[in-house]
Write an enzyme that holds these catalytic residues in place. Structure first.
Site, mmCIF file in Angstrom:
data_model
loop_
_atom_site.group_PDB
_atom_site.id
_atom_site.type_symbol
_atom_site.label_atom_id
_atom_site.label_comp_id
_atom_site.label_asym_id
_atom_site.label_seq_id
_atom_site.Cartn_x
_atom_site.Cartn_y
_atom_site.Cartn_z
ATOM 1 N N LYS A 182 77.994 79.484 -36.422
ATOM 2 C CA LYS A 182 77.660 79.577 -37.843
ATOM 3 C C LYS A 182 78.905 79.941 -38.632
ATOM 4 O O LYS A 182 79.607 80.878 -38.232
ATOM 5 C CB LYS A 182 76.590 80.662 -38.003
ATOM 6 C CG LYS A 182 76.225 81.003 -39.405
ATOM 7 C CD LYS A 182 75.282 82.165 -39.402
ATOM 8 C CE LYS A 182 75.041 82.576 -40.824
ATOM 9 N NZ LYS A 182 74.215 83.749 -40.922
ATOM 10 N N TYR A 239 68.657 74.253 -44.350
ATOM 11 C CA TYR A 239 67.794 74.270 -45.528
ATOM 12 C C TYR A 239 67.337 72.867 -45.903
ATOM 13 O O TYR A 239 66.462 72.703 -46.747
ATOM 14 C CB TYR A 239 68.536 74.938 -46.700
ATOM 15 C CG TYR A 239 68.959 76.347 -46.358
ATOM 16 C CD1 TYR A 239 68.057 77.395 -46.442
ATOM 17 C CD2 TYR A 239 70.241 76.621 -45.874
ATOM 18 C CE1 TYR A 239 68.416 78.685 -46.085
ATOM 19 C CE2 TYR A 239 70.626 77.901 -45.510
ATOM 20 C CZ TYR A 239 69.693 78.935 -45.614
ATOM 21 O OH TYR A 239 70.050 80.199 -45.246
ATOM 22 N N LYS A 297 83.049 91.713 -44.249
ATOM 23 C CA LYS A 297 82.446 91.769 -42.910
ATOM 24 C C LYS A 297 83.440 91.388 -41.816
ATOM 25 O O LYS A 297 83.060 91.050 -40.704
ATOM 26 C CB LYS A 297 81.199 90.870 -42.884
ATOM 27 C CG LYS A 297 80.112 91.306 -43.877
ATOM 28 C CD LYS A 297 78.772 90.609 -43.633
ATOM 29 C CE LYS A 297 77.666 91.187 -44.525
ATOM 30 N NZ LYS A 297 76.327 90.625 -44.201
ATOM 31 N N GLU A 312 83.058 85.176 -26.830
ATOM 32 C CA GLU A 312 81.791 85.716 -27.346
ATOM 33 C C GLU A 312 80.608 85.085 -26.610
ATOM 34 O O GLU A 312 79.626 85.759 -26.280
ATOM 35 C CB GLU A 312 81.646 85.431 -28.851
ATOM 36 C CG GLU A 312 82.403 86.379 -29.770
ATOM 37 C CD GLU A 312 81.697 87.723 -29.952
ATOM 38 O OE1 GLU A 312 80.639 87.954 -29.321
ATOM 39 O OE2 GLU A 312 82.206 88.567 -30.700
ATOM 40 N N SER A 354 73.932 78.262 -46.174
ATOM 41 C CA SER A 354 73.601 78.126 -47.588
ATOM 42 C C SER A 354 74.681 77.412 -48.403
ATOM 43 O O SER A 354 74.373 76.551 -49.230
ATOM 44 C CB SER A 354 73.315 79.508 -48.179
ATOM 45 O OG SER A 354 74.427 80.376 -47.998
ATOM 46 N N LYS A 357 79.656 83.874 -35.097
ATOM 47 C CA LYS A 357 79.355 83.961 -36.523
ATOM 48 C C LYS A 357 80.638 84.375 -37.237
ATOM 49 O O LYS A 357 81.151 85.477 -37.011
ATOM 50 C CB LYS A 357 78.242 84.964 -36.779
ATOM 51 C CG LYS A 357 77.903 85.101 -38.249
ATOM 52 C CD LYS A 357 76.755 86.054 -38.469
ATOM 53 C CE LYS A 357 76.401 86.134 -39.946
ATOM 54 N NZ LYS A 357 75.293 87.065 -40.172
HETATM 55 C C1 PBG Z 1 73.411 88.369 -42.317
HETATM 56 C C2 PBG Z 1 73.156 86.918 -42.425
HETATM 57 C C3 PBG Z 1 73.876 86.045 -43.239
HETATM 58 C C4 PBG Z 1 73.312 84.781 -43.086
HETATM 59 C C5 PBG Z 1 72.259 84.901 -42.190
HETATM 60 N N1 PBG Z 1 72.175 86.233 -41.777
HETATM 61 C C6 PBG Z 1 74.974 86.248 -44.197
HETATM 62 C C7 PBG Z 1 75.938 87.319 -44.046
HETATM 63 O O1 PBG Z 1 76.482 87.554 -42.957
HETATM 64 O O2 PBG Z 1 76.184 87.951 -45.067
HETATM 65 C C8 PBG Z 1 73.819 83.565 -43.818
HETATM 66 C C9 PBG Z 1 72.989 82.370 -43.845
HETATM 67 C C10 PBG Z 1 73.382 81.380 -44.862
HETATM 68 O O3 PBG Z 1 74.415 81.479 -45.562
HETATM 69 O O4 PBG Z 1 72.626 80.412 -44.989
HETATM 70 N N2 PBG Z 1 72.776 89.062 -41.330
#
Ligand code: PBG
Length: 326
Positions: free
Chosen positions: A248, A313, A217, A233, A274, A195
């Site tokens: 992701k 989505y 983050k 990882e 998203s 991620k």
């Molecule tokens: C955080 C989390 C995030 C997403 C899923 N779980 C965003 C982040 O790390 O701030 C993002 C999913 C998306 O953008 O569709 N636990």
């Protein structure tokens, strides 16, 4: 001529015959945002056609998705600030919004798989996935018991797959042991393995109002320049008992999907996030891209890269298109 490649492209039937990868509704997961209330439906500004729904409308949406052939949803809670605190206390509330919605979905559509999210950010007044120290560091080992308690509480509510998205080290092992000791050894873990610290999550953070209140983050999510680290990882997550690993975001990280797919002994998932959704929607709304074509091309690219399942989505729309064609 011996090698005339256009021969296999001559007709639609011939192209279908030799096609290497296909989208299948069985591989698609629909992310859903639940908010408190009754009959509440609010569109997320930066994600046209995606809504924050109250539990009763989430249940209705799950029934509609199941009728379209969708087999899994990934649920995220949009909570009032009033229930957020530094320790994400609300995340283990068995009568809280999240747990009660999981129960309602499983009661209405028992076979629909519910993938639950484990991370502190939706419940945290700091907006971080782990616990914040006084000097602003994200504490790793101190976050693990909170994450594991959250996982157990979600499994109790009926979640089928637990998906830690927090990127703390050792959380897969910690959660696995905690699930097992509570009698949930049969519940799978989908690890957010690679991620990345990505700006493509912007619209999601709007949806949940979960943007970090301070800092970013980058001390726990991965640097977008790295792929070798993603392989590392994957190694630790699989050793710690992950049943599925995930990359992701999706489209800007297809090489990472490919790298993990080639080496992983467990299925690889990809999260078409998203911001990726927002880009295609916005371009389509402006008449700049043909929506259906670019969505199908994008999701097929994930299959080609080696993904077994896709969180997107676009899932509901794609499921409807696939059903029309069947
Ligand atoms: C955080 C989390 C995030 C997403 C899923 N779980 C965003 C982040 O790390 O701030 C993002 C999913 C998306 O953008 O569709 N636990």
């Amino acid at each position: 001529m011996l090698k005339r490649l256009r021969r296999n492209r001559r007709t639609a039937a011939l192209r279908a015959l030799v096609r290497e990868h296909r989208l299948d509704v069985d591989d698609l997961v629909m992310p859903l945002f639940v908010q408190p209330g009754e009959d509440k439906k609010d569109e997320i500004k930066s994600m046209p056609d995606i809504f924050r729904l109250s539990p009763n409308l989430i249940v209705a949406e799950c029934i509609a998705l199941w009728d379209l052939g969708v087999k899994a949803v990934a649920l995220f809670p949009a909570l009032d600030d009033s229930v957020k605190d530094a320790k994400a206390t609300e995340s283990t509330n068995e009568d809280g919004l999240y747990q009660s919605t999981i129960r309602a979905i499983k009661a209405a559509v028992p076979e629909l798989l519910v993938i639950s999210d484990v991370a502190m950010d939706p419940y945290s007044s700091d907006g971080h996935d782990g616990l914040l120290s006084e000097n602003g560091e994200i504490l790793n080992d101190e976050s693990l018991p909170i994450l594991a308690a959250m996982a157990v509480s979600q499994a109790k509510a009926g979640a089928d797959i637990i998906a830690p998205s927090d990127m703390m080290d050792f959380r897969i092992e910690y959660i696995r042991e905690e699930l097992d000791s509570h009698g949930f050894e049969h519940i799978a873990i989908l690890a957010y393995t690679a991620k990345y610290a990505s700006a493509f999550y912007g619209p999601f953070r709007d949806a949940l109002d979960s943007a970090p209140r301070s800092g970013d983050k980058k001390t726990y999510q991965m640097d977008s320049a790295n792929v070798r680290e993603a392989v590392r990882e994957a190694g630790t997550d699989i050793d710690e008992g992950a049943d599925i690993i995930m990359v992701k975001p999706g489209l800007p990280y297809l090489d990472v999907v490919r790298a993990l797919a080639e080496q992983s002994e467990v299925p690889v998932a990809v999260y078409n996030v998203s911001g990726e959704y927002a880009m295609l929607k916005a371009a389509a709304q402006n008449g700049w891209l043909d929506y259906k074509s670019v969505v199908l091309e994008t999701l097929t690219a994930f299959k080609r890269a080696g993904a077994s399942l896709i969180l997107s989505y676009h899932t509901k729309e794609v499921a409807a298109w696939l059903k029309e064609e069947a």
